[in-house]
Design an enzyme around this catalytic site. Structure first.
Site, PDB file in Angstrom:
ATOM      1  N   ARG A  34       0.381  -1.509   0.051  1.00  0.00           N
ATOM      2  CA  ARG A  34      -0.131  -0.131   0.373  1.00  0.00           C
ATOM      3  C   ARG A  34       0.849   1.179  -0.681  1.00  0.00           C
ATOM      4  O   ARG A  34       0.258   2.595   0.938  1.00  0.00           O
ATOM      5  CB  ARG A  34      -0.676  -0.087   1.477  1.00  0.00           C
ATOM      6  CG  ARG A  34      -2.138  -0.795   1.341  1.00  0.00           C
ATOM      7  CD  ARG A  34      -2.948  -0.937   0.161  1.00  0.00           C
ATOM      8  NE  ARG A  34      -4.230  -1.481   0.400  1.00  0.00           N
ATOM      9  CZ  ARG A  34      -4.070  -3.036  -0.249  1.00  0.00           C
ATOM     10  NH1 ARG A  34      -2.790  -3.897  -0.857  1.00  0.00           N
ATOM     11  NH2 ARG A  34      -4.550  -4.181   0.350  1.00  0.00           N
ATOM     12  N   SER A  85     -10.163  -0.380   3.766  1.00  0.00           N
ATOM     13  CA  SER A  85      -9.050  -0.722   4.853  1.00  0.00           C
ATOM     14  C   SER A  85      -8.943   1.050   5.429  1.00  0.00           C
ATOM     15  O   SER A  85      -8.107   1.867   4.976  1.00  0.00           O
ATOM     16  CB  SER A  85      -7.878  -1.200   4.618  1.00  0.00           C
ATOM     17  OG  SER A  85      -8.687  -2.471   4.411  1.00  0.00           O
ATOM     18  N   GLU A 126      -3.588   3.892   6.473  1.00  0.00           N
ATOM     19  CA  GLU A 126      -3.723   3.669   4.989  1.00  0.00           C
ATOM     20  C   GLU A 126      -4.391   4.419   3.740  1.00  0.00           C
ATOM     21  O   GLU A 126      -3.181   4.772   3.370  1.00  0.00           O
ATOM     22  CB  GLU A 126      -4.605   2.408   4.832  1.00  0.00           C
ATOM     23  CG  GLU A 126      -4.011   1.562   2.904  1.00  0.00           C
ATOM     24  CD  GLU A 126      -5.438   0.915   2.726  1.00  0.00           C
ATOM     25  OE1 GLU A 126      -5.372  -0.566   3.639  1.00  0.00           O
ATOM     26  OE2 GLU A 126      -5.838   0.984   1.600  1.00  0.00           O
TER      27      GLU A 126
HETATM   28  N1  EPU Z   1     -10.387 -10.221  10.796  1.00  0.00           N
HETATM   29  C1  EPU Z   1     -11.056 -10.201  11.937  1.00  0.00           C
HETATM   30  N2  EPU Z   1     -12.060  -8.889  12.597  1.00  0.00           N
HETATM   31  C2  EPU Z   1     -12.597  -8.660  11.357  1.00  0.00           C
HETATM   32  C3  EPU Z   1     -12.184  -7.789  10.173  1.00  0.00           C
HETATM   33  C4  EPU Z   1     -11.095  -9.190  10.249  1.00  0.00           C
HETATM   34  O1  EPU Z   1     -11.462 -10.885  12.414  1.00  0.00           O
HETATM   35  O2  EPU Z   1     -13.406  -7.045  12.141  1.00  0.00           O
HETATM   36  C5  EPU Z   1      -9.799 -10.705  10.674  1.00  0.00           C
HETATM   37  C6  EPU Z   1     -10.673 -11.988   9.313  1.00  0.00           C
HETATM   38  O3  EPU Z   1     -11.541 -13.532   9.869  1.00  0.00           O
HETATM   39  C7  EPU Z   1      -9.482 -12.632   8.746  1.00  0.00           C
HETATM   40  C8  EPU Z   1      -8.201 -11.398   8.887  1.00  0.00           C
HETATM   41  O4  EPU Z   1      -8.346 -10.445  10.145  1.00  0.00           O
HETATM   42  O5  EPU Z   1      -9.236 -13.877   9.593  1.00  0.00           O
HETATM   43  C9  EPU Z   1      -8.220 -10.884   7.632  1.00  0.00           C
HETATM   44  O6  EPU Z   1      -9.083  -9.971   7.290  1.00  0.00           O
HETATM   45  P1  EPU Z   1      -9.802  -9.900   5.721  1.00  0.00           P
HETATM   46  O7  EPU Z   1      -9.152 -11.196   4.901  1.00  0.00           O
HETATM   47  O8  EPU Z   1     -10.942  -9.612   5.576  1.00  0.00           O
HETATM   48  O9  EPU Z   1      -8.534  -9.390   5.162  1.00  0.00           O
HETATM   49  P2  EPU Z   1      -7.567  -7.510   5.350  1.00  0.00           P
HETATM   50  O10 EPU Z   1      -6.491  -7.788   5.824  1.00  0.00           O
HETATM   51  O11 EPU Z   1      -8.766  -7.375   6.688  1.00  0.00           O
HETATM   52  C10 EPU Z   1      -6.741  -7.106   3.327  1.00  0.00           C
HETATM   53  C11 EPU Z   1      -7.125  -5.683   2.939  1.00  0.00           C
HETATM   54  C12 EPU Z   1      -7.978  -5.410   1.650  1.00  0.00           C
HETATM   55  C13 EPU Z   1      -8.281  -6.531   0.925  1.00  0.00           C
HETATM   56  C14 EPU Z   1      -7.816  -7.819   1.323  1.00  0.00           C
HETATM   57  C15 EPU Z   1      -8.537  -9.009   0.727  1.00  0.00           C
HETATM   58  C16 EPU Z   1      -5.289  -4.249   3.619  1.00  0.00           C
HETATM   59  C17 EPU Z   1      -5.419  -2.830   5.068  1.00  0.00           C
HETATM   60  N3  EPU Z   1      -6.588  -4.787   4.034  1.00  0.00           N
HETATM   61  O12 EPU Z   1      -7.907  -6.831   3.838  1.00  0.00           O
HETATM   62  O13 EPU Z   1      -8.200  -4.198   1.355  1.00  0.00           O
HETATM   63  O14 EPU Z   1      -9.277  -6.649   0.292  1.00  0.00           O
HETATM   64  O15 EPU Z   1      -6.997  -7.989   2.301  1.00  0.00           O
HETATM   65  O16 EPU Z   1      -7.017  -8.994   0.084  1.00  0.00           O
HETATM   66  O17 EPU Z   1      -3.820  -5.049   3.316  1.00  0.00           O
HETATM   67  C18 EPU Z   1      -8.343  -1.740   1.466  1.00  0.00           C
HETATM   68  O18 EPU Z   1      -7.272  -2.060   1.116  1.00  0.00           O
HETATM   69  O19 EPU Z   1      -8.659  -0.795   1.091  1.00  0.00           O
HETATM   70  C19 EPU Z   1      -8.716  -3.379   1.371  1.00  0.00           C
HETATM   71  C20 EPU Z   1     -10.096  -3.373   1.707  1.00  0.00           C
END
Ligand code: EPU
Length: 347
Positions: free
Chosen positions: A164, A247, A343
């Site tokens: 990012r 995010s 971010e």
């Molecule tokens: N989780 C929780 N509680 C929550 C949210 C997440 O326990 O409220 C856990 C989920 O269960 C999962 C883990 O955290 O095991 C990761 O969550 P998720 O798969 O939703 O992905 P993320 O790490 O929160 C990242 C990117 C997203 C992208 C997704 C899918 C960043 C900051 N965010 O989110 O990108 O869509 O992976 O690849 O790297 C963005 O950058 O704006 C964005 C939406």
């Protein structure tokens, strides 16, 4: 060239934050940008480049001259044995462009379907989702130096992509990413190299689950596109309905020792070992564990289905969003000793 005054920005940022631009010019071509720069009065003003407005938090009215990028166009530049090279104007909507590439038979961007924002903003934060980052499909981009009016082209190395992150997020003074082009460059066109033969990028738990549910063993790009859209719609708020900037924090990276320490206290923590030996933690999990899901400060809130996404429940101000963000940072720091970094770009 029309210089608009006191322009409400609420409809021009996906967070729907109430703020205004003291002055704004819409640019639809490189020539339009050069016309602005040739005007002595406008050239002297600080400038802020506004794309789809999907990765910014407006913390107040914008005093700099806003250049709203409306440069359109998409085309196949070249087809080689190794790739389709496609180009889009910076003002094109990202998701529409992804959909167009698939319709034309140029797969490769499907994992990044439905990411809000414009094509020109995509390299700035090196957007990514479901195992693919923009840098994996990037060829080059054209931009204009807002200080000199010079046109230039950058390849991937020159963009200094990181998680990012890119050269466009750093100012020259910070010196941390090569040139440092924050506030200095306006991206006009972006080119993508979509590798041939196409290979699916699966491996993300959410995608694997979709495949298993539908009994698919050999996924097509169209199916991945549809699954990514379905997954995102199920857990991320639609910015047309609830204001948000995706995010709000980056997933933090820690040492194996720090991670072991957290696991000892919270065995359920979600983490991903990285190739360089460090470990990435799911910021959404950390925030969720601190009890933030669904909480609000004024009109700003934490999305009830994904704690990493802050939302606007009404006419939230940038102040309310930042007060909420700071409170989250403090509680995550107090419980886990980790500093979360926003971010989106704070304006
Ligand atoms: N989780 C929780 N509680 C929550 C949210 C997440 O326990 O409220 C856990 C989920 O269960 C999962 C883990 O955290 O095991 C990761 O969550 P998720 O798969 O939703 O992905 P993320 O790490 O929160 C990242 C990117 C997203 C992208 C997704 C899918 C960043 C900051 N965010 O989110 O990108 O869509 O992976 O690849 O790297 C963005 O950058 O704006 C964005 C939406």
């Amino acid at each position: 060239m029309l210089v608009e005054k006191n322009v409400p920005l609420q409809a021009l940022n996906s967070f729907r934050i109430v703020a205004k631009a003291f002055s704004m010019v819409r640019v639809a071509s490189q020539a339009d940008v050069q016309t602005v720069l040739a005007n002595a009065e406008l050239a002297a003003q600080a400038k802020f480049v506004l794309g789809g407005g999907s990765n910014i938090v407006l913390t107040g009215d914008v005093k700099a001259l806003v250049l709203k990028v409306e440069i359109m166009g998409r085309r196949l530049v070249q087809e080689t044995g190794k790739a389709f090279v496609v180009e889009a104007g910076a003002g094109e909507n990202w998701h529409d462009f992804v959909q167009w590439t698939l319709q034309q038979g140029y797969p490769g961007l499907e994992n990044m379907a439905l990411i809000p924002g414009s094509v020109g903003a995509a390299p700035v934060q090196n957007i990514g989702a479901y195992g693919v980052e923009l840098q994996d499909r990037f060829d080059s981009l054209d931009a204009i130096d807002l200080q000199t009016g010079r046109l230039f082209t950058l390849n991937a190395a020159q963009c200094a992509f990181g998680y990012r992150d890119s050269v466009f997020k750093h100012s020259a003074a910070s010196g941390s990413a090569g040139l440092g082009l924050a506030g200095r460059a306006l991206i006009t066109q972006v080119r993508f190299a979509l590798p041939k033969p196409w290979k699916p990028v699966l491996g993300y738990a959410d995608l694997e689950r979709k495949m298993a549910d539908e009994g698919v063993t050999q996924a097509t790009a169209g199916q991945i596109f549809q699954w990514v859209c379905d997954i995102r719609r199920a857990k991320l708020p639609d910015p047309r309905v609830i204001g948000n900037a995706g995010s709000f924090f980056k997933n933090p990276t820690v040492t194996p020792e720090q991670c072991a320490d957290i696991i000892a206290r919270d065995p359920k923590v979600v983490y991903y070992p990285l190739l360089d030996g460090s470990i990435k933690l799911a910021a959404g999990w950390l925030i969720d564990a601190c009890g933030w899901k669904g909480k609000t400060v004024g009109h700003a809130g934490v999305y009830e289905k994904q704690a990493l996404v802050l939302v606007n429940h009404g006419d939230a101000t940038g102040g309310e969003v930042m007060t909420l963000a700071k409170a989250i940072q403090i509680s995550v720091y107090e419980r886990f000793g980790i500093r979360l970094e926003p971010e989106p770009v704070l304006v």
